[in-house]
Design an enzyme around this catalytic site. Structure first.
Site, PDB file in Angstrom:
ATOM      1  N   ASN A  90       0.853  -1.182   0.121  1.00  0.00           N
ATOM      2  CA  ASN A  90      -0.043   0.133  -0.116  1.00  0.00           C
ATOM      3  C   ASN A  90       0.589   1.000  -0.253  1.00  0.00           C
ATOM      4  O   ASN A  90       1.898   1.620   1.242  1.00  0.00           O
ATOM      5  CB  ASN A  90      -1.129  -0.005   0.952  1.00  0.00           C
ATOM      6  CG  ASN A  90      -1.811   1.290   1.595  1.00  0.00           C
ATOM      7  OD1 ASN A  90      -1.716   2.480   0.366  1.00  0.00           O
ATOM      8  ND2 ASN A  90      -2.145   1.466   2.598  1.00  0.00           N
TER       9      ASN A  90
ATOM     10  N   LYS B  68       0.436   4.085  -0.102  1.00  0.00           N
ATOM     11  CA  LYS B  68      -0.257   5.865   0.415  1.00  0.00           C
ATOM     12  C   LYS B  68      -0.167   6.759  -0.226  1.00  0.00           C
ATOM     13  O   LYS B  68      -0.518   6.632  -2.014  1.00  0.00           O
ATOM     14  CB  LYS B  68       0.489   5.195   2.285  1.00  0.00           C
ATOM     15  CG  LYS B  68       0.351   4.476   2.552  1.00  0.00           C
ATOM     16  CD  LYS B  68      -0.148   4.741   4.029  1.00  0.00           C
ATOM     17  CE  LYS B  68       0.308   3.235   4.508  1.00  0.00           C
ATOM     18  NZ  LYS B  68       0.178   4.016   6.494  1.00  0.00           N
TER      19      LYS B  68
ATOM     20  N   HIS C 232      -9.221   1.386   5.381  1.00  0.00           N
ATOM     21  CA  HIS C 232      -8.094   0.719   5.747  1.00  0.00           C
ATOM     22  C   HIS C 232      -8.104   2.189   6.615  1.00  0.00           C
ATOM     23  O   HIS C 232      -8.930   3.466   7.083  1.00  0.00           O
ATOM     24  CB  HIS C 232      -6.805   1.628   4.388  1.00  0.00           C
ATOM     25  CG  HIS C 232      -5.575   1.994   5.579  1.00  0.00           C
ATOM     26  ND1 HIS C 232      -5.245   2.460   6.121  1.00  0.00           N
ATOM     27  CD2 HIS C 232      -4.346   0.773   4.978  1.00  0.00           C
ATOM     28  CE1 HIS C 232      -3.837   2.298   6.477  1.00  0.00           C
ATOM     29  NE2 HIS C 232      -3.778   1.616   6.370  1.00  0.00           N
TER      30      HIS C 232
ATOM     31  N   GLU D 268      -6.435   4.367   7.969  1.00  0.00           N
ATOM     32  CA  GLU D 268      -6.469   5.651   7.807  1.00  0.00           C
ATOM     33  C   GLU D 268      -7.441   6.454   7.689  1.00  0.00           C
ATOM     34  O   GLU D 268      -8.036   7.649   7.409  1.00  0.00           O
ATOM     35  CB  GLU D 268      -5.132   6.448   6.726  1.00  0.00           C
ATOM     36  CG  GLU D 268      -3.826   6.300   7.694  1.00  0.00           C
ATOM     37  CD  GLU D 268      -2.337   5.069   6.939  1.00  0.00           C
ATOM     38  OE1 GLU D 268      -3.025   5.242   6.035  1.00  0.00           O
ATOM     39  OE2 GLU D 268      -2.057   4.904   7.146  1.00  0.00           O
TER      40      GLU D 268
ATOM     41  N   GLU E 104      -4.979  -5.167  10.527  1.00  0.00           N
ATOM     42  CA  GLU E 104      -4.278  -4.118  10.834  1.00  0.00           C
ATOM     43  C   GLU E 104      -4.245  -3.220  12.249  1.00  0.00           C
ATOM     44  O   GLU E 104      -5.449  -2.198  12.068  1.00  0.00           O
ATOM     45  CB  GLU E 104      -3.896  -2.852   9.641  1.00  0.00           C
ATOM     46  CG  GLU E 104      -4.067  -3.453   8.715  1.00  0.00           C
ATOM     47  CD  GLU E 104      -3.008  -2.501   7.022  1.00  0.00           C
ATOM     48  OE1 GLU E 104      -1.681  -2.573   6.936  1.00  0.00           O
ATOM     49  OE2 GLU E 104      -4.576  -1.098   6.791  1.00  0.00           O
TER      50      GLU E 104
ATOM     51  N   GLY F 255       2.764   2.232  10.950  1.00  0.00           N
ATOM     52  CA  GLY F 255       3.733   3.556  10.488  1.00  0.00           C
ATOM     53  C   GLY F 255       4.426   3.222  11.839  1.00  0.00           C
ATOM     54  O   GLY F 255       4.887   4.752  12.469  1.00  0.00           O
TER      55      GLY F 255
ATOM     56  N   SER G 103       3.387  -2.121  10.161  1.00  0.00           N
ATOM     57  CA  SER G 103       5.184  -2.215  10.104  1.00  0.00           C
ATOM     58  C   SER G 103       5.840  -3.441   9.774  1.00  0.00           C
ATOM     59  O   SER G 103       7.276  -4.200  10.969  1.00  0.00           O
ATOM     60  CB  SER G 103       5.021  -2.384  11.818  1.00  0.00           C
ATOM     61  OG  SER G 103       4.974  -1.112  12.351  1.00  0.00           O
TER      62      SER G 103
HETATM   63  P1  13P Z   1       3.290   0.372   7.402  1.00  0.00           P
HETATM   64  O1  13P Z   1       4.149  -1.208   7.483  1.00  0.00           O
HETATM   65  O2  13P Z   1       3.763   1.674   7.404  1.00  0.00           O
HETATM   66  O3  13P Z   1       3.197  -0.141   8.906  1.00  0.00           O
HETATM   67  O4  13P Z   1       2.033   0.462   7.665  1.00  0.00           O
HETATM   68  C1  13P Z   1       0.892  -1.037   7.238  1.00  0.00           C
HETATM   69  C2  13P Z   1      -0.258  -0.363   6.490  1.00  0.00           C
HETATM   70  O5  13P Z   1      -0.934   0.563   6.724  1.00  0.00           O
HETATM   71  C3  13P Z   1      -1.015  -0.640   5.622  1.00  0.00           C
HETATM   72  O6  13P Z   1      -2.077  -0.755   4.565  1.00  0.00           O
END
Ligand code: 13P
Length: 253
Positions: free
Chosen positions: A9, A11, A95, A97, A167, A173, A212
């Site tokens: 992803n 982002k 997601h 976010e 997740e 992150g 992560s």
């Molecule tokens: P990270 O791997 O940067 O922690 O992000 C995970 C994520 O949100 C994947 O959709």
């Protein structure tokens, strides 16, 4: 039985030029692997160009969000048909976010999932608890609520099109990955709920872990029984780290 699924992803990263550079390199290193599924989810602006690079590749293309309506006055949004039109096969929905930065509700997400399936897109439904929910012992109830509501309008005969991504918000992150055991515990809970809802089809639904994921923890995560793959953020942005994740060492072989 469930093909391992390694998804990146991206982002809100990568201009078109940067996206093409990354996907060309990935294509060289992991573009012909058939024993696992590899997915990249670039930002909307790069989808079409990336799609053109991937015509002879095994790497699949995904988007990061969509609207549930077919079309209309929804400034700034994008429909499932528009994604299909540029070669998209998967779409990430719900997601964390989108939920926590943009306020998407379970009700909204529950409309997007069947809309994606109707348009021939394969949804990746993301679920996961926040740190305060975990600390309050609410992980199970939060995850099961998000799962149940997200899939509420998906009939049994469409269930095979769905992928789930667990997740935990506190792991995204932050560098704080869930331990393989913590992740497996929740994945097993999700598998059980899918079995209740969809019967034997649940055995074919892939459950990805996200939060992560890095080259140095992918092997132990993938060794867990109900972890069928990973949804990777930061570590999917460079060809070296994502290729290493895709080529995780299979503890069983
Ligand atoms: P990270 O791997 O940067 O922690 O992000 C995970 C994520 O949100 C994947 O959709």
């Amino acid at each position: 039985m469930r093909k391992p699924f390694l998804a990146g992803n991206w982002k809100m990263y990568k201009t078109v030029g940067e996206a093409l550079d990354l996907v060309r390199r990935l294509n060289i290193s992991v573009g012909q692997m058939r024993d696992r599924e590899v997915l990249v989810c670039p930002p909307f602006t790069a989808l079409k160009s990336v799609s053109q690079i991937l015509t002879d590749s095994q790497i699949r293309l995904g988007a990061q969000n969509m609207h549930y309506e077919k079309e209309g006055a929804f400034t700034g949004d994008i429909s499932a048909a528009m994604l299909v039109d540029v070669g998209v096969e998967y779409v990430i929905l719900g997601h964390s976010e989108r939920r926590h930065v943009f306020g998407e509700s379970d009700t909204l997400i529950s409309k997007k999932v069947p809309a994606a399936i109707s348009a021939n897109l394969k949804p990746i439904l993301c679920i996961g608890e926040k740190i305060e929910e975990r600390q309050a012992g609410q992980t199970q109830s939060v995850v099961l609520r998000q799962l149940e509501q997200g899939l509420s309008a998906v009939p049994k005969d469409h269930a095979a099109h769905v992928t789930i991504a667990y997740e935990p918000v506190w792991a995204i992150g932050t560098g704080h990955t869930a331990t393989p055991r913590q992740a497996q515990e929740v994945h097993a809970l999700i598998r059980g709920a899918l079995q209740k809802k969809f019967g034997s089809t649940a055995e074919t639904i892939r459950i990805l872990y996200g939060g992560s994921v890095k080259p140095d923890n992918i092997d132990s995560l993938m060794a867990e029984r109900d972890i069928d793959g990973a949804l990777v953020g930061g570590a999917s942005l460079t060809p070296e780290s994502f290729s290493r994740i895709v080529r995780y060492a299979n503890a069983g072989s």
